[in-house]
Design an enzyme around this catalytic site. Structure first.
Site, short mmCIF file in Angstrom:
data_model
loop_
_atom_site.label_atom_id
_atom_site.label_comp_id
_atom_site.label_asym_id
_atom_site.label_seq_id
_atom_site.Cartn_x
_atom_site.Cartn_y
_atom_site.Cartn_z
N GLU A 8 0.82 -1.22 0.00
CA GLU A 8 0.00 0.00 0.00
C GLU A 8 0.84 1.26 0.00
OE1 GLU A 8 -3.59 1.87 2.74
OE2 GLU A 8 -3.44 -0.29 2.50
N ASP A 113 -2.71 -2.78 3.81
CA ASP A 113 -3.07 -2.83 5.23
C ASP A 113 -4.29 -3.73 5.42
OD1 ASP A 113 -1.05 -1.02 5.69
OD2 ASP A 113 -2.37 0.73 5.69
N ASP A 115 -7.19 -3.92 6.72
CA ASP A 115 -8.47 -3.39 7.17
C ASP A 115 -9.39 -3.30 5.96
OD1 ASP A 115 -7.47 -1.24 5.75
OD2 ASP A 115 -7.21 0.06 7.49
N TYR A 329 0.48 -2.02 13.33
CA TYR A 329 -0.47 -1.23 12.53
C TYR A 329 -1.33 -0.38 13.46
CZ TYR A 329 -3.86 -0.20 8.85
OH TYR A 329 -4.67 0.43 7.93
#
Length: 615
Positions: A8, A113, A115, A329
């Site tokens: 990312e 990431d 999420d 994170y």
């Protein structure tokens, strides 16, 4: 076998490449000066000695917008609820780099990431890769699951890939479309209406957002409560005693009354007695709990209240530390550690620090307490914690504060609770009861490593015995006035947004920053505390919308956005579909838009009146 890996952020791509290659990789430039391509060998499960190219994006690759025929000024804003939506590539050079690298690749592996937003960016990466190589299909994508950049953790993520979560992709896609349609339609309507009465300048924009306005609504509501507060006088009785040269104050168990005559009558009855009696003496062990494991919301709240740092700056510093491999994170809702978490390795890495190393050593050598378990688990990331050690003198100012705070909080989580001895004496004077308290902190425990929490011994009580008759040195009737609430702090605003489902742990800071940048609120410092105050324009907008009747719909309260966030969770869990939620939310906001449009003249006039009254 050729594997294309895409992270990312450029910093993540570099760190993961170092770990997977053992430091043996070649670097190629791309058309974007920040994006590098790293070539190396790595053996994946059942795929030995693969040729790997690791590259990255820089956040979102693709955005959604309306076609040219629906741009500002080319249609009435209400048509945007049903207008077509098109995709636009935000960073063509990065998009093209992925397409080019995918041409000769057999497999795509996503390193975004872990999420919901990361899943969607992963899907954007797939679109870029698929354009360059139609043989790459979404169902065959490998997706790494990682939460920090510690070597063994990254290797486990590489060797245990999972599937891309397409339900999470649908949830983000739904949220983006609702935000676009609602935000654009109301923003255009508001801006043109306010410009017509010269409330805003020609080049300005009065933006509306489904999170932005409820956030502003919290600030305006608190401001009005402070402004409209009327103090009330009250009366109470207080007793001062002295024994063995030790003085103490006893507080009335009734608190206070707003009826002066009633308190006067009770006080007169007390004055008939020269002495009081200690009718109860209680001593009990009391505990000051160590903190829970750290979430994103708690990080932002604490950095705001402790360091006077904005939520945006706190999260930004934490992300920089994560990108460099120092923290886990920092976007997580989880406040419990998994049973398999390796605490001792983290302690060992912190032992050398001159500030907290002795505490880490104590936990490493002599054992630690299992951290308290909260009630939240996003099933994606553990609580925020230190990963690798860094000398904080090498960090920027905000990073230094955030890193030390995270380390100390992590160590405090693994310490014992603080313990004290609480003494409570109950005095009877006439027929009235009064109490006094004393606290002796007997075991500081976690407080020694966690200076952000204060718990001190108080002045000790005289050595009373139950049944003692004591002379009343000073029994007085006093008065006071009720105090208004304080204006809104950023820490309080973050709490309200979190409780009411306004945004996510990762976007709360962005919404606060947005109402500041739009001049709907300003930050004002009073003493050592910074408050958030609405501007006349912010007040006018919220009061004008509150004046409308939306049939159980409010554009300045959190209910609609909370409904959307709950619906997005249901999409992620497979309990509903993107299409169902889209139609439901569009219907509600279209209804509110229609009422706003019909009453725009009244809304603008009321807004102007409020602005003039508060300027």
């Amino acid at each position: 076998m050729k594997i294309l890996c895409v992270a990312e952020k450029p910093s993540i791509a570099k760190e993961v490449s170092k770990i997977l290659s053992g430091g043996r990789f070649q670097v190629r430039n791309s058309q974007n000066k920040y994006i590098k391509n790293y070539d190396f060998k790595f053996s994946f499960p059942n795929q030995a000695n693969c040729d790997v190219t690791m590259t990255s994006v820089a956040g979102h690759l693709i955005n959604i917008d309306f076609p040219p025929s629906f741009q500002w000024g080319k249609c009435v804003p209400g048509k945007l609820f049903d207008a077509a939506v098109i995709e636009k590539v935000l960073k063509q050079d990065i998009f093209d780099n992925i397409s080019k690298e995918a041409r000769n690749s057999n497999k795509l592996m996503i390193w975004t990431d872990c999420d919901r937003e990361g899943e969607y960016i992963g899907y954007e990466i797939f679109k870029a890769a698929n354009k360059g190589n139609r043989q790459i299909e979404v169902g065959d994508i490998w997706r790494s699951k990682f939460s920090h950049l510690e070597r063994n953790h990254v290797l486990r993520a590489a060797n245990n890939p999972i599937k891309l979560d397409l339900k999470a992709v649908d949830a983000v896609s739904c949220r983006m479309e609702i935000d676009l349609r609602v935000g654009a339609s109301f923003t255009r309507l508001l801006t043109e209406g306010l410009k017509s009465k010269s409330i805003i300048d020609k080049g300005d924009v009065a933006s509306y957002g489904t999170c932005q306005f409820p956030t502003l609504g919290f600030v305006v509501d608190r401001y009005k409560r402070v402004k409209n507060f009327t103090p009330e006088q009250f009366w109470y009785i207080q007793v001062d005693l002295e024994k063995d040269d030790v003085k103490c104050n006893f507080n009335w168990t009734r608190g206070h009354f707003f009826d002066r005559l009633h308190v006067m009558n009770l006080y007169q009855e007390c004055l008939k007695h020269k002495e009081g009696k200690i009718i109860k003496l209680e001593q009990r062990r009391t505990t000051n709990w160590r903190p829970l494991p750290l979430t994103t919301v708690e990080l932002q709240k604490d950095c705001s209240s402790i360091f006077k740092m904005s939520a945006k700056d706190a999260l930004g510093a934490a992300e920089k530390l994560y990108n460099r491999g120092f923290l886990s994170y920092p976007r997580t809702e989880t406040d419990k550690f998994p049973a398999s978490f390796d605490f001792k390795t983290i302690f060992g890495r912190q032992k050398s620090d001159p500030r907290w190393g002795n505490h880490a050593t104590e936990l490493f050598d002599n054992g630690y307490e299992n951290p308290r378990a909260g009630k939240h688990d996003d099933n994606a990331h553990p609580p925020i914690h230190p990963v690798n050690y860094v000398n904080i003198n090498e960090l920027a100012a905000d990073e230094k504060k955030v890193y030390e705070y995270v380390v100390r909080r992590f160590l405090a989580c693994c310490c014992k609770d603080a313990v004290g001895q609480q003494t409570t004496a109950t005095l009877k004077w006439g027929i009235e009861l009064f109490t006094a308290n004393g606290l002796m902190v007997t075991e500081r425990n976690y407080l020694d490593v966690y200076p952000y929490k204060k718990w001190e011994s108080s002045k000790q009580l005289p050595k009373f015995q139950q049944g003692d008759m004591v002379s009343i040195k000073n029994g007085v009737m006093k008065d006071g006035k009720t105090s208004p609430p304080n204006h809104m702090t950023e820490a309080e605003l973050i709490s309200l947004m979190d409780i009411n489902g306004i945004g996510t742990d990762a976007t709360i800071a962005e919404h606060i920053e947005k109402i500041v940048s739009r001049s709907y609120v300003v930050k004002q410092k009073k003493g050592k505390v910074e408050y958030i105050i609405p501007t006349p324009l912010g007040m006018g907008l919220i009061e004008s919308f509150d004046k409308m009747h939306f049939d159980n719909i409010s554009l300045s309260k959190p209910f609609l956005r909370k409904k959307l966030e709950l619906s997005l969770d249901q999409i992620s869990k497979g309990e509903t579909t993107k299409e169902t939620v889209l139609e439901d939310m569009k219907m509600l906001y279209r209804q509110a838009y229609s009422i706003s449009n019909q009453n725009m003249v009244n809304l603008v006039d009321h807004c102007k009146t409020v602005i003039q009254a508060n300027s």
